[in-house]
Design a protein around this motif. Structure first.
Motif, PDB file in Angstrom:
ATOM      1  N   ILE A  11     -23.536 -14.523  -1.131  1.00  0.00           N
ATOM      2  CA  ILE A  11     -22.277 -14.318  -0.389  1.00  0.00           C
ATOM      3  C   ILE A  11     -22.277 -12.936   0.263  1.00  0.00           C
ATOM      4  CG2 ILE A  11     -19.784 -14.033  -0.651  1.00  0.00           C
ATOM      5  CD1 ILE A  11     -19.900 -16.264  -2.768  1.00  0.00           C
ATOM      6  N   ALA A  12     -22.667 -11.908  -0.477  1.00  0.00           N
ATOM      7  CA  ALA A  12     -22.716 -10.555   0.082  1.00  0.00           C
ATOM      8  C   ALA A  12     -23.728 -10.473   1.214  1.00  0.00           C
ATOM      9  CB  ALA A  12     -23.059  -9.551  -1.013  1.00  0.00           C
ATOM     10  N   TRP A  13     -24.886 -11.118   1.043  1.00  0.00           N
ATOM     11  CA  TRP A  13     -25.908 -11.124   2.091  1.00  0.00           C
ATOM     12  C   TRP A  13     -25.393 -11.829   3.342  1.00  0.00           C
ATOM     13  CZ3 TRP A  13     -28.717 -15.361   4.106  1.00  0.00           C
ATOM     14  CH2 TRP A  13     -29.767 -14.994   4.948  1.00  0.00           C
ATOM     15  N   SER A  14     -24.681 -12.932   3.167  1.00  0.00           N
ATOM     16  CA  SER A  14     -24.141 -13.675   4.309  1.00  0.00           C
ATOM     17  C   SER A  14     -23.090 -12.862   5.056  1.00  0.00           C
ATOM     18  CB  SER A  14     -23.543 -15.003   3.843  1.00  0.00           C
ATOM     19  OG  SER A  14     -24.513 -15.787   3.200  1.00  0.00           O
ATOM     20  N   VAL A  19     -21.624  -9.445   9.742  1.00  0.00           N
ATOM     21  CA  VAL A  19     -21.123  -8.164  10.230  1.00  0.00           C
ATOM     22  C   VAL A  19     -22.161  -7.474  11.113  1.00  0.00           C
ATOM     23  CG1 VAL A  19     -20.448  -5.841   9.488  1.00  0.00           C
ATOM     24  CG2 VAL A  19     -19.500  -7.834   8.340  1.00  0.00           C
ATOM     25  N   ILE A  20     -23.426  -7.541  10.725  1.00  0.00           N
ATOM     26  CA  ILE A  20     -24.477  -6.842  11.486  1.00  0.00           C
ATOM     27  C   ILE A  20     -24.730  -7.512  12.834  1.00  0.00           C
ATOM     28  CG2 ILE A  20     -26.942  -6.278  11.496  1.00  0.00           C
ATOM     29  CD1 ILE A  20     -26.669  -5.823   8.464  1.00  0.00           C
ATOM     30  N   ASP A  21     -24.934  -8.824  12.826  1.00  0.00           N
ATOM     31  CA  ASP A  21     -25.210  -9.531  14.077  1.00  0.00           C
ATOM     32  C   ASP A  21     -24.702 -10.966  13.938  1.00  0.00           C
ATOM     33  OD1 ASP A  21     -26.125 -10.426  16.488  1.00  0.00           O
ATOM     34  OD2 ASP A  21     -28.255 -10.104  16.084  1.00  0.00           O
ATOM     35  N   ALA A  22     -23.524 -11.202  14.476  1.00  0.00           N
ATOM     36  CA  ALA A  22     -22.875 -12.506  14.311  1.00  0.00           C
ATOM     37  C   ALA A  22     -23.656 -13.626  15.005  1.00  0.00           C
ATOM     38  CB  ALA A  22     -21.448 -12.449  14.838  1.00  0.00           C
ATOM     39  N   LYS A  23     -24.292 -13.326  16.137  1.00  0.00           N
ATOM     40  CA  LYS A  23     -25.028 -14.368  16.861  1.00  0.00           C
ATOM     41  C   LYS A  23     -26.238 -14.847  16.057  1.00  0.00           C
ATOM     42  CE  LYS A  23     -26.562 -15.873  21.236  1.00  0.00           C
ATOM     43  NZ  LYS A  23     -26.068 -17.207  21.251  1.00  0.00           N
ATOM     44  N   ARG A  24     -26.985 -13.907  15.477  1.00  0.00           N
ATOM     45  CA  ARG A  24     -28.142 -14.302  14.671  1.00  0.00           C
ATOM     46  C   ARG A  24     -27.731 -14.895  13.334  1.00  0.00           C
ATOM     47  NH1 ARG A  24     -32.648 -10.205  13.707  1.00  0.00           N
ATOM     48  NH2 ARG A  24     -33.456 -12.018  12.620  1.00  0.00           N
ATOM     49  N   ALA A  25     -26.504 -14.635  12.897  1.00  0.00           N
ATOM     50  CA  ALA A  25     -26.026 -15.158  11.621  1.00  0.00           C
ATOM     51  C   ALA A  25     -25.442 -16.563  11.755  1.00  0.00           C
ATOM     52  CB  ALA A  25     -24.990 -14.221  11.022  1.00  0.00           C
ATOM     53  N   GLN A  26     -25.425 -17.123  12.955  1.00  0.00           N
ATOM     54  CA  GLN A  26     -24.875 -18.462  13.154  1.00  0.00           C
ATOM     55  C   GLN A  26     -25.551 -19.508  12.261  1.00  0.00           C
ATOM     56  OE1 GLN A  26     -25.287 -19.932  17.118  1.00  0.00           O
ATOM     57  NE2 GLN A  26     -23.903 -21.648  16.782  1.00  0.00           N
ATOM     58  N   PRO A  27     -26.892 -19.491  12.120  1.00  0.00           N
ATOM     59  CA  PRO A  27     -27.499 -20.469  11.205  1.00  0.00           C
ATOM     60  C   PRO A  27     -27.038 -20.307   9.764  1.00  0.00           C
ATOM     61  CG  PRO A  27     -29.170 -19.508  12.623  1.00  0.00           C
ATOM     62  CD  PRO A  27     -27.916 -18.760  12.867  1.00  0.00           C
ATOM     63  N   VAL A  28     -26.810 -19.072   9.333  1.00  0.00           N
ATOM     64  CA  VAL A  28     -26.329 -18.838   7.970  1.00  0.00           C
ATOM     65  C   VAL A  28     -24.956 -19.467   7.796  1.00  0.00           C
ATOM     66  CG1 VAL A  28     -25.661 -17.056   6.311  1.00  0.00           C
ATOM     67  CG2 VAL A  28     -27.675 -16.727   7.754  1.00  0.00           C
ATOM     68  N   ILE A  29     -24.094 -19.317   8.779  1.00  0.00           N
ATOM     69  CA  ILE A  29     -22.759 -19.900   8.712  1.00  0.00           C
ATOM     70  C   ILE A  29     -22.854 -21.425   8.664  1.00  0.00           C
ATOM     71  CG2 ILE A  29     -20.579 -20.157   9.963  1.00  0.00           C
ATOM     72  CD1 ILE A  29     -21.143 -17.318  11.108  1.00  0.00           C
ATOM     73  N   ILE A  30     -23.728 -21.991   9.471  1.00  0.00           N
ATOM     74  CA  ILE A  30     -23.879 -23.450   9.483  1.00  0.00           C
ATOM     75  C   ILE A  30     -24.436 -23.946   8.152  1.00  0.00           C
ATOM     76  CG2 ILE A  30     -25.163 -25.338  10.564  1.00  0.00           C
ATOM     77  CD1 ILE A  30     -24.815 -23.804  13.212  1.00  0.00           C
ATOM     78  N   ILE A  31     -25.389 -23.226   7.587  1.00  0.00           N
ATOM     79  CA  ILE A  31     -25.948 -23.630   6.293  1.00  0.00           C
ATOM     80  C   ILE A  31     -24.881 -23.561   5.207  1.00  0.00           C
ATOM     81  CG2 ILE A  31     -27.572 -22.941   4.479  1.00  0.00           C
ATOM     82  CD1 ILE A  31     -29.492 -22.146   6.774  1.00  0.00           C
ATOM     83  N   TRP A  32     -24.053 -22.505   5.225  1.00  0.00           N
ATOM     84  CA  TRP A  32     -22.970 -22.414   4.254  1.00  0.00           C
ATOM     85  C   TRP A  32     -21.976 -23.560   4.437  1.00  0.00           C
ATOM     86  CZ3 TRP A  32     -22.484 -20.308  -0.223  1.00  0.00           C
ATOM     87  CH2 TRP A  32     -23.182 -19.152  -0.548  1.00  0.00           C
ATOM     88  N   ALA A  33     -21.675 -23.908   5.683  1.00  0.00           N
ATOM     89  CA  ALA A  33     -20.760 -25.027   5.930  1.00  0.00           C
ATOM     90  C   ALA A  33     -21.345 -26.340   5.394  1.00  0.00           C
ATOM     91  CB  ALA A  33     -20.464 -25.148   7.422  1.00  0.00           C
ATOM     92  N   LEU A  34     -22.645 -26.549   5.603  1.00  0.00           N
ATOM     93  CA  LEU A  34     -23.288 -27.757   5.077  1.00  0.00           C
ATOM     94  C   LEU A  34     -23.274 -27.783   3.548  1.00  0.00           C
ATOM     95  CD1 LEU A  34     -26.355 -28.105   7.466  1.00  0.00           C
ATOM     96  CD2 LEU A  34     -24.357 -29.597   7.347  1.00  0.00           C
ATOM     97  N   VAL A  35     -23.567 -26.641   2.930  1.00  0.00           N
ATOM     98  CA  VAL A  35     -23.580 -26.569   1.470  1.00  0.00           C
ATOM     99  C   VAL A  35     -22.181 -26.858   0.913  1.00  0.00           C
ATOM    100  CG1 VAL A  35     -23.818 -24.971  -0.481  1.00  0.00           C
ATOM    101  CG2 VAL A  35     -25.571 -25.058   1.280  1.00  0.00           C
ATOM    102  N   LEU A  36     -21.168 -26.238   1.503  1.00  0.00           N
ATOM    103  CA  LEU A  36     -19.799 -26.485   1.032  1.00  0.00           C
ATOM    104  C   LEU A  36     -19.373 -27.934   1.269  1.00  0.00           C
ATOM    105  CD1 LEU A  36     -18.013 -23.183   2.104  1.00  0.00           C
ATOM    106  CD2 LEU A  36     -18.606 -23.927  -0.202  1.00  0.00           C
ATOM    107  N   GLY A  37     -19.787 -28.499   2.406  1.00  0.00           N
ATOM    108  CA  GLY A  37     -19.462 -29.895   2.683  1.00  0.00           C
ATOM    109  C   GLY A  37     -20.098 -30.833   1.668  1.00  0.00           C
ATOM    110  N   PHE A  38     -21.381 -30.611   1.347  1.00  0.00           N
ATOM    111  CA  PHE A  38     -22.038 -31.449   0.355  1.00  0.00           C
ATOM    112  C   PHE A  38     -21.438 -31.258  -1.031  1.00  0.00           C
ATOM    113  CE2 PHE A  38     -25.730 -31.712   3.335  1.00  0.00           C
ATOM    114  CZ  PHE A  38     -25.671 -33.080   3.488  1.00  0.00           C
ATOM    115  N   TYR A  39     -21.037 -30.039  -1.336  1.00  0.00           N
ATOM    116  CA  TYR A  39     -20.401 -29.782  -2.626  1.00  0.00           C
ATOM    117  C   TYR A  39     -19.072 -30.529  -2.731  1.00  0.00           C
ATOM    118  CZ  TYR A  39     -18.640 -27.315  -6.693  1.00  0.00           C
ATOM    119  OH  TYR A  39     -18.136 -27.020  -7.925  1.00  0.00           O
ATOM    120  N   CYS A  40     -18.286 -30.504  -1.655  1.00  0.00           N
ATOM    121  CA  CYS A  40     -17.018 -31.246  -1.652  1.00  0.00           C
ATOM    122  C   CYS A  40     -17.254 -32.750  -1.770  1.00  0.00           C
ATOM    123  CB  CYS A  40     -16.217 -30.932  -0.396  1.00  0.00           C
ATOM    124  SG  CYS A  40     -15.580 -29.255  -0.354  1.00  0.00           S
TER     125      CYS A  40
END
Length: 160
Positions: A11-14, A19-40
């Motif tokens: 979570i801290a790394w994400s 914060v550092i580069d939102a454009k390059r972090a887009q895959p991280v956000i999508i992966i977190w969304a997929l993980v949370l979706g599968f968890y739900c």
């Protein structure tokens, strides 16, 4: 405790990546969304669905000749996969080499197995079935090709 520490680290790394580069972090956000979706989905499955299909299959397996019917189903599905594979590669039969290689690999695994009765068919059938479905989805549909190309680009961005 170890899992909680790793979760907080991720979570801290994400957050730092966003914060550092939102454009390059887009895959991280999508992966977190997929993980949370599968968890739900998993939580919903456990709460409302778990056990009901098992009872249905248990009732079906109590019938006489249920195991033989399951083997017949596996054979019919295998024949359907072979027929679809031949139909899809009719222009170039050299493409069937992969299917032949899979068959030879399975036969060799069975022949050289120490305990053939310990081989479970369910994971083998599921694995080949999923591989076959993903192959058809990616190679035969435009949507599937674009979706997996998009996922590949996301992971390339994440690894870059």
């Amino acid at each position: 405790v170890f899992k909680i520490v790793i979760l907080f680290y991720l979570i801290a790394w994400s957050i730092a990546a966003v914060v550092i580069d939102a454009k390059r972090a887009q895959p991280v956000i999508i992966i977190w969304a997929l993980v949370l979706g599968f968890y739900c989905l998993r939580l919903c499955y456990r709460k409302w669905i778990a056990g009901k299909p098992t009872v249905l299959f248990q009732r079906m397996s109590e019938r006489p000749y249920a195991n033989k019917m399951l083997y017949v189903l596996y054979v019919v599905l295998a024949m359907a996969v072979i027929a679809i594979s031949i139909a899809c590669s009719w222009d170039d039969l050299g493409r069937l080499a992969a299917l032949g290689g899979l068959a030879v690999f399975i036969i060799l695994c069975v022949v050289f197995s120490w305990d053939r009765k310990a081989i479970k068919l369910r994971p083998i059938v599921w694995g080949f079935g999923l591989q076959f479905i993903f192959g058809l989805l990616i190679l035969r549909t435009n949507f599937g090709f674009r979706a997996f190309e998009w996922l590949g680009d996301l992971f390339s961005t994440l690894l870059a």
